[in-house]
Design a protein around this motif. Structure first.
Motif, PDB file in Angstrom:
ATOM      1  N   PRO A  78     -14.560  13.315 -25.762  1.00 48.69           N
ATOM      2  CA  PRO A  78     -15.915  12.930 -26.469  1.00 48.69           C
ATOM      3  C   PRO A  78     -16.008  13.851 -27.806  1.00 48.69           C
ATOM      4  O   PRO A  78     -16.560  13.579 -28.720  1.00 48.69           O
ATOM      5  CB  PRO A  78     -16.942  12.806 -25.546  1.00 48.69           C
ATOM      6  N   ILE A  79     -15.640  15.073 -27.577  1.00 49.94           N
ATOM      7  CA  ILE A  79     -15.626  16.204 -28.685  1.00 49.94           C
ATOM      8  C   ILE A  79     -14.989  15.820 -29.887  1.00 49.94           C
ATOM      9  O   ILE A  79     -15.540  15.579 -31.026  1.00 49.94           O
ATOM     10  CB  ILE A  79     -15.383  17.581 -27.961  1.00 49.94           C
ATOM     11  N   PRO A  80     -13.445  15.771 -29.685  1.00 43.49           N
ATOM     12  CA  PRO A  80     -12.798  15.362 -31.059  1.00 43.49           C
ATOM     13  C   PRO A  80     -13.128  13.840 -31.421  1.00 43.49           C
ATOM     14  O   PRO A  80     -12.991  13.665 -32.744  1.00 43.49           O
ATOM     15  CB  PRO A  80     -11.232  15.201 -30.317  1.00 43.49           C
ATOM     16  N   ARG A  81     -13.660  12.825 -30.330  1.00 41.34           N
ATOM     17  CA  ARG A  81     -14.013  11.523 -31.241  1.00 41.34           C
ATOM     18  C   ARG A  81     -15.354  11.521 -31.827  1.00 41.34           C
ATOM     19  O   ARG A  81     -15.422  11.060 -32.881  1.00 41.34           O
ATOM     20  CB  ARG A  81     -14.267  10.604 -29.793  1.00 41.34           C
ATOM     21  N   PHE A  82     -16.043  12.590 -31.428  1.00 42.46           N
ATOM     22  CA  PHE A  82     -17.351  12.784 -32.317  1.00 42.46           C
ATOM     23  C   PHE A  82     -17.074  13.104 -33.757  1.00 42.46           C
ATOM     24  O   PHE A  82     -17.692  12.918 -34.346  1.00 42.46           O
ATOM     25  CB  PHE A  82     -18.357  13.700 -31.371  1.00 42.46           C
ATOM     26  N   PHE A  83     -16.309  14.208 -33.533  1.00 42.64           N
ATOM     27  CA  PHE A  83     -16.023  14.727 -35.081  1.00 42.64           C
ATOM     28  C   PHE A  83     -15.051  13.900 -35.932  1.00 42.64           C
ATOM     29  O   PHE A  83     -15.124  13.835 -37.000  1.00 42.64           O
ATOM     30  CB  PHE A  83     -15.351  16.023 -34.960  1.00 42.64           C
ATOM     31  N   ALA A  84     -14.274  13.008 -35.267  1.00 42.74           N
ATOM     32  CA  ALA A  84     -13.508  11.879 -35.944  1.00 42.74           C
ATOM     33  C   ALA A  84     -14.400  10.877 -36.435  1.00 42.74           C
ATOM     34  O   ALA A  84     -13.733  10.357 -37.298  1.00 42.74           O
ATOM     35  CB  ALA A  84     -12.452  11.227 -34.899  1.00 42.74           C
TER      36      ALA A  84
END
Length: 258
Positions: A78-84
């Motif tokens: 979820p961390i990289p998806r949030f910034f993506a």
């Protein structure tokens, strides 16, 4: 035995005497005239190598913390998806994460010789920098990050061994300071141009090549400063200089895959 001689004898028991050693030198200078600071070639080698070991122990803890946070950020999807997503909230959080190391750096440099506050601020700075690196690297594939880490480790180990070998042969790298500062300014200007007028993959490849050369030079320069120039109570400056050199070299390797 005078008080200054007794203090000097006590200081010799601690090879990492730090500020205490500086006070001993000042006391001896007050009683027997000015006591010029010894250069690395004139001091006890045991003191210098104890200082070097202390700095590298701090660096090992810094890199362990950075690697652990980076692994967590990459593993928690979820961390990289949030910034993506590119949303306003993602950009605000990303900007805050990038600004935190700069905010913490000011008090860290101000109290760099005040123990134990300097170590606490150094730990806080490392934590902020680790989060920023973790967020940046989490958007890359795991193989790319691992490849960049391996290349960085090989370069750092090779440059460190070379600098220690050169220092034993009496080579001086202090002349590199002005050239490295000028190169860093050019690199910063190129990075700003790349942001305003993107040149695509070719532009990032050129940036990665230039950054690799510049920060490799900084590793040699700062390692030489560690061996020859820094005093015993400047372990925070020595550690943070080398830490930032390695982190920037790692980011330069990642830019090849941007």
């Amino acid at each position: 035995m005078s008080k200054a001689d007794a203090a000097a004898a006590d200081a010799k028991l601690d090879p990492e005497m730090g500020v205490a050693g500086e006070k001993v030198v000042a006391a001896k200078g007050a009683e027997g005239g000015p006591a010029p600071r010894k250069v690395a070639a004139e001091e006890d080698p045991r003191l210098r190598w104890a200082f070097v070991r202390k700095v590298y122990c701090i660096l090992a803890l810094q890199f362990a913390l950075t690697a652990a946070i980076a692994v967590v950020a990459w593993a928690v999807h979820p961390i990289p998806r949030f910034f993506a997503t590119g949303s306003l909230a993602a950009w605000l959080v990303y900007l805050a994460i990038l600004l935190c190391p700069f905010i913490v750096m000011w008090p860290m440099l101000k109290y760099r010789e005040k123990h134990p506050v300097n170590l606490l601020l150094l730990g806080l700075f490392t934590l902020c920098e680790s989060v920023a690196i973790a967020v940046c690297s989490s958007t890359f594939f795991g193989k790319v990050v691992l490849q960049a880490a391996i290349l960085t480790a090989v370069a750092v180990i090779g440059l460190t061994i070379f600098t220690f070998w050169a220092a034993r042969r009496g080579l001086d790298f202090s002349f590199m300071g002005p050239f490295l500062v000028a190169s860093l300014l050019v690199l910063l200007a190129y990075f700003i141009i790349q942001i305003c007028f993107p040149l695509g993959r070719a532009g990032m490849t050129i940036y990665g090549c230039i950054a690799t050369v510049v920060f490799s030079g900084f590793i040699v320069f700062d390692t030489h400063e560690l061996i020859k120039r820094h005093t015993y109570n400047e372990y925070v400056i020595a550690a943070i200089s080398l830490y930032l050199d390695v982190i920037n070299l790692f980011m330069a390797q990642l830019s090849f895959s941007a």
